[in-house]
Scaffold this motif. Structure first.
Motif, PDB file in Angstrom:
ATOM      1  N   UNK A   5       0.849  -1.190   0.000  1.00 35.84           N
ATOM      2  CA  UNK A   5       0.000   0.000   0.000  1.00 35.84           C
ATOM      3  C   UNK A   5       0.884   1.238   0.000  1.00 35.84           C
ATOM      4  N   UNK A   6       0.510   2.224  -0.803  1.00 38.32           N
ATOM      5  CA  UNK A   6       1.328   3.432  -0.917  1.00 38.32           C
ATOM      6  C   UNK A   6       0.457   4.630  -1.240  1.00 38.32           C
ATOM      7  N   UNK A   7       0.897   5.779  -0.760  1.00 41.99           N
ATOM      8  CA  UNK A   7       0.268   7.043  -1.157  1.00 41.99           C
ATOM      9  C   UNK A   7       1.011   7.555  -2.377  1.00 41.99           C
ATOM     10  N   UNK A   8       0.290   7.876  -3.424  1.00 45.83           N
ATOM     11  CA  UNK A   8       0.911   8.314  -4.670  1.00 45.83           C
ATOM     12  C   UNK A   8       0.175   9.551  -5.199  1.00 45.83           C
ATOM     13  N   UNK A   9       0.681  10.077  -6.304  1.00 47.05           N
ATOM     14  CA  UNK A   9       0.053  11.239  -6.909  1.00 47.05           C
ATOM     15  C   UNK A   9       0.624  12.537  -6.391  1.00 47.05           C
ATOM     16  N   UNK A  10      -0.157  13.602  -6.433  1.00 46.07           N
ATOM     17  CA  UNK A  10       0.295  14.927  -6.024  1.00 46.07           C
ATOM     18  C   UNK A  10       0.724  14.916  -4.555  1.00 46.07           C
ATOM     19  N   UNK A  11       1.809  15.627  -4.249  1.00 46.31           N
ATOM     20  CA  UNK A  11       2.348  15.638  -2.894  1.00 46.31           C
ATOM     21  C   UNK A  11       1.805  16.782  -2.052  1.00 46.31           C
ATOM     22  N   UNK A  12       1.070  17.712  -2.649  1.00 44.19           N
ATOM     23  CA  UNK A  12       0.529  18.856  -1.911  1.00 44.19           C
ATOM     24  C   UNK A  12      -0.613  18.391  -1.012  1.00 44.19           C
ATOM     25  N   UNK A  13      -0.562  18.781   0.271  1.00 44.42           N
ATOM     26  CA  UNK A  13      -1.615  18.388   1.209  1.00 44.42           C
ATOM     27  C   UNK A  13      -2.462  19.573   1.680  1.00 44.42           C
ATOM     28  N   UNK A  14      -2.066  20.790   1.337  1.00 44.24           N
ATOM     29  CA  UNK A  14      -2.882  21.981   1.609  1.00 44.24           C
ATOM     30  C   UNK A  14      -2.545  23.020   0.550  1.00 44.24           C
ATOM     31  N   UNK A  15      -3.559  23.549  -0.103  1.00 36.41           N
ATOM     32  CA  UNK A  15      -3.348  24.478  -1.202  1.00 36.41           C
ATOM     33  C   UNK A  15      -3.393  25.919  -0.717  1.00 36.41           C
ATOM     34  N   UNK A  16      -2.730  26.801  -1.458  1.00 34.92           N
ATOM     35  CA  UNK A  16      -2.799  28.229  -1.168  1.00 34.92           C
ATOM     36  C   UNK A  16      -4.205  28.744  -1.457  1.00 34.92           C
ATOM     37  N   UNK A  17      -4.598  29.804  -0.743  1.00 37.94           N
ATOM     38  CA  UNK A  17      -5.974  30.297  -0.861  1.00 37.94           C
ATOM     39  C   UNK A  17      -6.297  30.810  -2.254  1.00 37.94           C
ATOM     40  N   UNK A  18      -5.276  31.204  -3.031  1.00 37.00           N
ATOM     41  CA  UNK A  18      -5.550  31.715  -4.369  1.00 37.00           C
ATOM     42  C   UNK A  18      -5.504  30.632  -5.438  1.00 37.00           C
ATOM     43  N   UNK A  19      -5.353  29.367  -5.021  1.00 40.92           N
ATOM     44  CA  UNK A  19      -5.307  28.260  -5.973  1.00 40.92           C
ATOM     45  C   UNK A  19      -6.695  27.650  -6.142  1.00 40.92           C
ATOM     46  N   UNK A  20      -7.024  27.294  -7.362  1.00 34.92           N
ATOM     47  CA  UNK A  20      -8.316  26.684  -7.664  1.00 34.92           C
ATOM     48  C   UNK A  20      -8.249  25.192  -7.336  1.00 34.92           C
ATOM     49  N   UNK A  21      -8.889  24.794  -6.242  1.00 33.50           N
ATOM     50  CA  UNK A  21      -8.825  23.394  -5.820  1.00 33.50           C
ATOM     51  C   UNK A  21      -9.571  22.479  -6.781  1.00 33.50           C
ATOM     52  N   UNK A  22     -10.465  23.032  -7.596  1.00 30.43           N
ATOM     53  CA  UNK A  22     -11.214  22.198  -8.543  1.00 30.43           C
ATOM     54  C   UNK A  22     -10.322  21.671  -9.655  1.00 30.43           C
ATOM     55  N   UNK A  23      -9.254  22.398  -9.961  1.00 30.25           N
ATOM     56  CA  UNK A  23      -8.344  21.968 -11.027  1.00 30.25           C
ATOM     57  C   UNK A  23      -7.049  21.381 -10.484  1.00 30.25           C
ATOM     58  N   UNK A  24      -6.867  21.389  -9.169  1.00 28.08           N
ATOM     59  CA  UNK A  24      -5.630  20.883  -8.581  1.00 28.08           C
ATOM     60  C   UNK A  24      -5.589  19.354  -8.627  1.00 28.08           C
ATOM     61  N   UNK A  25      -4.378  18.823  -8.786  1.00 26.75           N
ATOM     62  CA  UNK A  25      -4.189  17.372  -8.746  1.00 26.75           C
ATOM     63  C   UNK A  25      -4.231  16.897  -7.299  1.00 26.75           C
ATOM     64  N   UNK A  26      -4.693  15.671  -7.090  1.00 28.46           N
ATOM     65  CA  UNK A  26      -4.836  15.128  -5.748  1.00 28.46           C
ATOM     66  C   UNK A  26      -4.090  13.800  -5.631  1.00 28.46           C
ATOM     67  N   UNK A  27      -3.732  13.466  -4.396  1.00 29.58           N
ATOM     68  CA  UNK A  27      -3.090  12.192  -4.148  1.00 29.58           C
ATOM     69  C   UNK A  27      -4.115  11.071  -4.063  1.00 29.58           C
ATOM     70  N   UNK A  28      -3.630   9.844  -4.067  1.00 29.86           N
ATOM     71  CA  UNK A  28      -4.488   8.666  -3.927  1.00 29.86           C
ATOM     72  C   UNK A  28      -3.693   7.564  -3.236  1.00 29.86           C
ATOM     73  N   UNK A  29      -4.402   6.543  -2.790  1.00 31.44           N
ATOM     74  CA  UNK A  29      -3.775   5.402  -2.129  1.00 31.44           C
ATOM     75  C   UNK A  29      -3.980   4.170  -2.993  1.00 31.44           C
TER      76      UNK A  29
END
Length: 332
Positions: A5-29
């Motif tokens: 089991x591993x966590x993969x994908x984007x390494x960001x765990x909290x986005x800046x307030x001016x970043x669009x979270x709808x278009x941000x890449x997310x991690x997965x397990x």
């Protein structure tokens, strides 16, 4: 057995307030069947519950369930939850909110964290860098106890007021007997808690071993921690018994000691293995008067290798460096 089991994908765990979270890449397990050439297990990969959720560090597993720390972030604060998923189906069994806290970035920049859970005899322990340590039951996520500790404030742009403890990473709570040892990234102290109640047993004074990034383990009644230096603490009262090199601590804007640590070491056969940039120092415990002594140096430069995080497996030693993986075999 036979599952990874591993966590993969984007390494960001909290986005800046001016970043669009709808278009941000997310991690997965991901869950892989190693006996079927790495085929994905049914129900995997696991995905976050929503756009403002992220998986934190690598999951832990007891063979029946996989447990992972989840982070929900808004523009300023973060919530941390622990969740359990079935290995057979990937279905979530429970999710328990642990805490909410303001985080260092305050929404001004991205955060990349990798907080890890500790699994011990049906109990999970977590310390997500938010001023608390918590104990949860694996069966249903029930909070056994939760305790707080004094946090230090990150002074962005002020190196003299920022301790090296903010760089602590891959340092989950450490269990030894009936004691839980913690080295939070948001505190300049190390401390020990009673495993069953969370009661504080001892804590170091502010700034003592502030550069310690890793808890290596307990050997001969000493808690061994490392960073730029190597430290031995009395497990019963937290007193600093020895350190190497012996010179004092430093601020971020001061030069590193010589020699200086270069990754996470390990304890094996009563010895402490401490990686430097070009070698591994090996320490053994002598008499009470002599203490811990350097007994051996393993030259990495002649092996065309560098220091990094040390991982033992059987009669092999793996070194995880910043851009490569080395493997050595002990033929003796």
């Amino acid at each position: 057995g036979g599952r990874l089991f591993a966590r993969m994908g984007a390494s960001v765990t909290a986005h800046a307030r001016d970043q669009d979270v709808l278009t941000a890449a997310h991690g997965l397990v991901v869950g892989l069947d190693l006996e079927s050439e790495g085929k994905l297990l049914d129900g995997f990969p696991l995905r976050t519950p929503g756009e403002r959720w992220e998986f934190e560090g690598t999951p832990v597993s007891d063979g029946d369930s996989v447990y992972v720390l989840l982070r929900y972030h808004d523009e300023v604060r973060s919530q941390f939850h622990v969740a359990s998923y079935s290995i057979e189906s990937g279905r979530q069994r429970w999710q328990q909110r642990v805490c909410a806290a303001g985080m260092p970035s305050r929404g001004n920049w991205q955060e990349q964290t990798h907080y890890l859970l500790t699994l011990h005899e049906g109990t999970l322990f977590c310390n997500p860098g938010s001023g608390v340590v918590a104990s949860l039951a694996c069966q249903d996520g029930h909070l056994n106890w939760i305790v707080s500790y004094p946090r230090t404030v990150l002074e962005a742009g002020n190196a003299r007021q920022t301790g090296q403890h903010v760089f602590r990473d891959l340092v989950p709570p450490l269990v030894d007997g009936s004691t839980l040892f913690c080295a939070p990234p948001d505190s300049d102290r190390l401390f020990a808690l009673d495993l069953s109640s969370g009661r504080l047993i001892w804590q170091t004074a502010p700034g003592i071993a502030g550069d310690a990034k890793y808890l290596l383990g307990v050997v001969h009644d000493r808690l061994v921690a490392s960073g730029d230096r190597l430290y031995w603490f009395d497990v019963y009262n937290g007193e600093l018994r020895e350190q190497f090199p012996r010179l004092g601590s430093r601020a971020l804007d001061q030069p590193r000691p010589d020699p200086a640590g270069w990754g996470r070491g390990l304890i094996a056969a009563g010895r402490v293995y401490w990686p430097l940039e070009d070698k591994i120092m090996v320490f053994e415990n002598g008499s009470e008067q002599v203490g811990w002594q350097r007994k051996q140096e393993i030259d990495l430069a002649v092996r065309s290798a560098t220091g990094g995080n040390l991982v033992p497996l059987g009669n092999r030693l793996f070194i995880v460096a910043h851009d490569r993986l080395y493997a050595f075999q002990n033929d003796r």
